[in-house]
Scaffold this active site. Sequence first.
Site, PDB file in Angstrom:
ATOM      1  N   SER A 142       0.840  -1.192   0.000  1.00  0.00           N
ATOM      2  CA  SER A 142       0.000   0.000   0.000  1.00  0.00           C
ATOM      3  C   SER A 142       0.881   1.251   0.000  1.00  0.00           C
ATOM      4  O   SER A 142       1.758   1.389  -0.856  1.00  0.00           O
ATOM      5  CB  SER A 142      -0.935  -0.046   1.215  1.00  0.00           C
ATOM      6  OG  SER A 142      -1.964   0.889   1.127  1.00  0.00           O
TER       7      SER A 142
ATOM      8  N   ASP B 125      -8.311  -4.536  -6.838  1.00  0.00           N
ATOM      9  CA  ASP B 125      -7.674  -3.618  -5.892  1.00  0.00           C
ATOM     10  C   ASP B 125      -7.716  -2.209  -6.479  1.00  0.00           C
ATOM     11  O   ASP B 125      -7.183  -1.966  -7.566  1.00  0.00           O
ATOM     12  CB  ASP B 125      -6.223  -4.056  -5.644  1.00  0.00           C
ATOM     13  CG  ASP B 125      -5.520  -3.205  -4.585  1.00  0.00           C
ATOM     14  OD1 ASP B 125      -6.120  -2.224  -4.109  1.00  0.00           O
ATOM     15  OD2 ASP B 125      -4.369  -3.542  -4.252  1.00  0.00           O
TER      16      ASP B 125
ATOM     17  N   HIS C 279      -7.529  -5.140  -1.670  1.00  0.00           N
ATOM     18  CA  HIS C 279      -6.305  -4.398  -1.376  1.00  0.00           C
ATOM     19  C   HIS C 279      -5.482  -5.062  -0.284  1.00  0.00           C
ATOM     20  O   HIS C 279      -4.293  -4.791  -0.149  1.00  0.00           O
ATOM     21  CB  HIS C 279      -6.635  -2.957  -0.983  1.00  0.00           C
ATOM     22  CG  HIS C 279      -5.423  -2.116  -0.744  1.00  0.00           C
ATOM     23  ND1 HIS C 279      -4.388  -2.010  -1.658  1.00  0.00           N
ATOM     24  CD2 HIS C 279      -5.034  -1.350   0.318  1.00  0.00           C
ATOM     25  CE1 HIS C 279      -3.451  -1.208  -1.186  1.00  0.00           C
ATOM     26  NE2 HIS C 279      -3.813  -0.807   0.013  1.00  0.00           N
TER      27      HIS C 279
END
Length: 406
Positions: free
Chosen positions: A217, A280, A375
């Site tokens: 991330s 995602d 994600h």
Amino acid sequence: MLPSRIRTLLWLFLSTPLPLIHGSPAFQIPLTSSLLSANDVNISVELFNDLEELSRIVDISYCVGVTGTGIQKPFLCASRCQDFPDFELIDTWNTGPFLSDSCGYIVLSHPPSPPRIIVAFRGTYSVANTIIDLSTVPQEYIPYPGDDDSEELNEIPDVRKSLRRRDINPDQAECTNCTVHAGFMTSWRHTRPHILPHLEKLIHDYPEYRMTLVGHSLGGAVAALASLDFHARGWNPQVTTFGEPRIGNQGLMHYIDKSFSDGSLTNITRNYRRVTHIDDPVPLLPLTEWGYQMHAGEVYISKPELSPEAQDVRYCEGDEDPECIAGAETHNESPRISSIEQGADIEGFKEWWNNTKGLLTVPARFRIWQLFFAHRDYFWRLGLCIPGGDPKDWYRKYPHDEEGEL
């Protein structure tokens, strides 16, 4: 500009620590590597195993910071540290709880494990809020050594003394018409003084160990910027990111491709693996309309649910392969409401969603709700510092509607 009410709802949604949705982790099957690559598109079993291990390594980084329980020497934590008996913890860092925060750890991986100097960059629960914020504008990207006189480094005498200028290839040091996401660059600048002195010493003491960067991330964005800095210093890192957002414009993406290329700018996966997962939303942000682009090195997980097999993971061609995550840019699908509500039995979630879904009018390609799912689902569900990585133990701490245990 998004209406203020929608922006407020997005901020509340995306900056709240993610609850474990009653569903996929409980039924996660053990990862296997029995399948051989079907063709040149699919990755090898060797690479599959490498990426799976790195996903566990970056998952441990969530034990660092305000949401974690910490990592202690020699290498102990409430997560998956016991999976890595050959690791020696060097240090952890945490720059703060704000949007430009950065957390992570540095370890030595000693034989019989592959000899590596590993830097793991933690993600943040507020990453989507950071990259959706329209007030964040790109800034000029100046490569090392031009940016090495930053205030963050100069304020620390030990850093000034320890970092030595190296001979830099002029072609590598030049980044033409490059801009970078200002928030991500700030995160990296906050991180540099915490890790550079350690790395300088480790490289000197363990010259045969491979520099290895891994991030998830926001941590993927910081790892990307760190990798450019380290590459220019001659440290030749191998980089793996999971759910990395777009960090800059086309000029910067070409600079990344050129820096990590071993001859072909369309495939840099030997040195840089940018792992993405179907649905995602984060690799699609910030938007192309704002001038942001992806770079090469993508490895794409096409299976929506946990856990993938080698046949579910493929190489991608070039910067934005339409057969991989970039293909979502061209799909104008309506939000799959069922995918959001499925198994969402956490108390209060359904009520929140019923009150919110009619107002969530951002483009469908954002798939913002997938911050709960896709994600975080990179070989395992990332982002939980829990004993043994067992979602059952984490789930019992939170209220839910059904009786009994998972």
